[in-house]
Design an enzyme around this catalytic site. Sequence first.
Site, short mmCIF file in Angstrom:
data_model
loop_
_atom_site.label_atom_id
_atom_site.label_comp_id
_atom_site.label_asym_id
_atom_site.label_seq_id
_atom_site.Cartn_x
_atom_site.Cartn_y
_atom_site.Cartn_z
N PRO A 77 0.83 -1.22 0.00
CA PRO A 77 0.00 0.00 0.00
C PRO A 77 0.86 1.26 0.00
O PRO A 77 0.37 2.34 -0.31
CB PRO A 77 -0.79 -0.12 1.30
CG PRO A 77 -0.75 -1.56 1.67
CD PRO A 77 0.57 -2.06 1.16
N GLU A 104 1.78 -8.23 8.40
CA GLU A 104 1.75 -6.75 8.43
C GLU A 104 2.61 -6.15 7.32
O GLU A 104 2.52 -4.97 7.02
CB GLU A 104 2.24 -6.23 9.79
CG GLU A 104 1.33 -6.60 10.96
CD GLU A 104 -0.14 -6.25 10.62
OE1 GLU A 104 -0.98 -7.18 10.63
OE2 GLU A 104 -0.39 -5.08 10.27
N ARG A 142 -1.36 -8.38 -21.14
CA ARG A 142 -2.22 -8.03 -22.28
C ARG A 142 -1.70 -6.83 -23.06
O ARG A 142 -2.21 -6.51 -24.12
CB ARG A 142 -3.67 -7.80 -21.83
CG ARG A 142 -3.89 -6.69 -20.85
CD ARG A 142 -5.31 -6.63 -20.35
NE ARG A 142 -6.32 -6.44 -21.37
CZ ARG A 142 -6.49 -5.34 -22.06
NH1 ARG A 142 -5.70 -4.32 -21.84
NH2 ARG A 142 -7.46 -5.22 -22.95
N ASP A 157 -7.60 0.37 -25.72
CA ASP A 157 -8.01 0.18 -24.33
C ASP A 157 -8.58 1.45 -23.71
O ASP A 157 -8.24 2.55 -24.11
CB ASP A 157 -6.76 -0.15 -23.48
CG ASP A 157 -6.58 -1.64 -23.33
OD1 ASP A 157 -5.49 -2.05 -22.95
OD2 ASP A 157 -7.54 -2.37 -23.64
C1 4FV Z 1 -1.38 -4.15 -1.31
C2 4FV Z 1 -2.06 -3.15 -2.02
C3 4FV Z 1 -1.70 -4.62 0.04
C4 4FV Z 1 -0.39 -5.14 3.00
C5 4FV Z 1 0.00 -6.05 4.10
C6 4FV Z 1 -0.39 -7.34 2.10
C7 4FV Z 1 -1.03 -6.00 1.95
C8 4FV Z 1 -0.10 -7.46 3.57
N1 4FV Z 1 -0.41 -4.61 -2.10
N2 4FV Z 1 -1.46 -3.04 -3.25
N3 4FV Z 1 -3.11 -2.41 -1.64
N4 4FV Z 1 -0.81 -5.47 0.60
O1 4FV Z 1 -2.71 -4.23 0.61
O2 4FV Z 1 -0.49 -3.92 -3.26
O3 4FV Z 1 1.16 -8.06 3.71
#
Ligand code: 4FV
Length: 247
Positions: A77, A104, A142, A157
């Site tokens: 995130p 986490e 794609r 697209d």
């Molecule tokens: C995430 C997202 C995501 C965070 C902790 C996996 C999680 C757990 N990855 N975009 N939004 N990852 O939420 O890519 O390990």
Amino acid sequence: MFALFWDHGIIRKAIENEKIVASTLNIRDFAEDRHQVTDDRPYGGGSGMVMKPEPLAAAIRAAEQEAPSAHKVLLTPQGRVFNQKIAQELASCEDLVLVCGRYEGVDERITSELIDDEISIGDYVLTGGELAAMVIIDSVTRQLPGTLGGADAAEKDSFADDLLEHAHYTRPQVFEGEAVPDILLSGHHEEIENWRLESALMRTLMKRADLLQKKDLSEKEIKILEKWSQNIKDIINSHHKKSKADT
Ligand code: 4FV
């Protein structure tokens, strides 16, 4: 999770046609202790677990063995938010290593030492990075020439030119009383292209005006928007005239 993903649709065909070569490395296989532990409690206390650096570093280095020039991406995130432009950018990379966290998250030293790029698929929290990796693999694959049916399919697209796609119709000509727009049955390709451009512009204006704000509008698109704004002005003016006449 990936076994099924590799075995379906456009992705499976891209693998069969060697447009992509795909593999997964299980981080647990790189944990040297008897119980193959890959997570531990966070320093500083708090809830949840953190992915240990050792097995993850070993797994990433093993992937680098297979693809030395790979662009190494951590799904998190914390990353830049994925979009079509990033999909096109990643599609031009030689190879990709996508690191999928769990718990986490991963020990920060992995990100600082071994990761080239952090990417998020959106501002929400998943239980793991795998689904995010699949989203990226799907949208990047794609983009590769020859993976989609029509040669130019990807060019048409949504977002390819910062516009949402025009409305699509197929048989039957009339469905539950609603008919396909006549222009699409006319065979006038230029008029059909104009209709599709207006459809894409209108849908983008109605649903994602933010995209139009940042788009470099073509002369043709400007003309269409000016026509609409003039229509709107005319409607407002005639309304004012009427209300004046009524008073
Ligand atoms: C995430 C997202 C995501 C965070 C902790 C996996 C999680 C757990 N990855 N975009 N939004 N990852 O939420 O890519 O390990």
